[in-house]
Write an enzyme that holds these catalytic residues in place. Sequence first.
Site, PDB file in Angstrom:
ATOM      1  N   CYS A 157       0.810  -1.228   0.000  1.00  0.00           N
ATOM      2  CA  CYS A 157       0.000   0.000   0.000  1.00  0.00           C
ATOM      3  C   CYS A 157       0.838   1.270   0.000  1.00  0.00           C
ATOM      4  O   CYS A 157       0.263   2.367  -0.054  1.00  0.00           O
ATOM      5  CB  CYS A 157      -0.930   0.023   1.215  1.00  0.00           C
ATOM      6  SG  CYS A 157      -2.358  -1.054   1.072  1.00  0.00           S
ATOM      7  N   TYR A 163       2.021   9.304 -11.814  1.00  0.00           N
ATOM      8  CA  TYR A 163       1.223   8.447 -10.944  1.00  0.00           C
ATOM      9  C   TYR A 163       0.478   7.392 -11.748  1.00  0.00           C
ATOM     10  O   TYR A 163       0.491   6.196 -11.409  1.00  0.00           O
ATOM     11  CB  TYR A 163       0.238   9.315 -10.160  1.00  0.00           C
ATOM     12  CG  TYR A 163      -0.606   8.548  -9.174  1.00  0.00           C
ATOM     13  CD1 TYR A 163      -0.051   8.032  -8.009  1.00  0.00           C
ATOM     14  CD2 TYR A 163      -1.967   8.349  -9.404  1.00  0.00           C
ATOM     15  CE1 TYR A 163      -0.838   7.326  -7.096  1.00  0.00           C
ATOM     16  CE2 TYR A 163      -2.754   7.659  -8.492  1.00  0.00           C
ATOM     17  CZ  TYR A 163      -2.182   7.148  -7.348  1.00  0.00           C
ATOM     18  OH  TYR A 163      -2.951   6.446  -6.451  1.00  0.00           O
TER      19      TYR A 163
END
Length: 261
Positions: A85, A167
């Site tokens: 994560c 991203y």
Amino acid sequence: MRLDGTIAAVVTGGASGLGEAAARHLAARGVRVALLDLDAGRGARVAGEIGGRFVRCDVADTDSVAGALAEAEAAHGPARIALACAGIAPAQRLVRRDRATGTPKPHDMALFERVVAVNLLGAVRLATAAAAAMAALEPLGEDRERGVIVLAGSIAAEDGQIGQAAYAASKGGVLGFTLPAARDLAEWGIRVVTVMPGVFRTPMVAGLPEEVQRSLAAQVPFPHRLGRPEEFARLVAEIVENPMLNGAALRLDGALRMPPR
């Protein structure tokens, strides 16, 4: 795989946001959880609250990941669950204007490379190192399963917005990695699944102005709100427990499709 006290898990980015929510949920089911993160203060606090273990880890560094996994194993035994994560999301356009001169400037490549190093390579580092350790474990149950790797992707992999080139590319890499990784690890009884969250109420979003948060929530078709971290955590638990979930990338977004901006 059954979630109980016989199972250990490692969670990168476990000190906050979606990683923290998943770590708390797994710990509540009895799993021995190690939080791997750079934020030592918050990581130690969360670990203390859930009866887990905090291990400082920089996912952009291979030796750091290997050392963190070794420390987690020494504390909790070998991990059968690995959840990636850790991530960063700086925004920058491919070409932008210099603030002083107004002339066009290309994307800062050092920044682009840093995003890829953390979001994509960090996930790959965890997956490969954790899988190598899982492959040496005794298989469990009728399916002879050894472990589960869950990767946090993003709907930006498919709906990248203006300023999200780095991203979106990093999360697109995670998406593309998922199926071949699952196929590579099938012979070892190790599954790989990616979750692609939409807009969730994480610390990153919570720090935005309230009107921006309302605007983001308004774009979600149903339910008409931001996602809750515990909803991500519940899906992670379902992935671990459902052996037929493998090689898949699951959107968790309330039917949201991000507009260009």
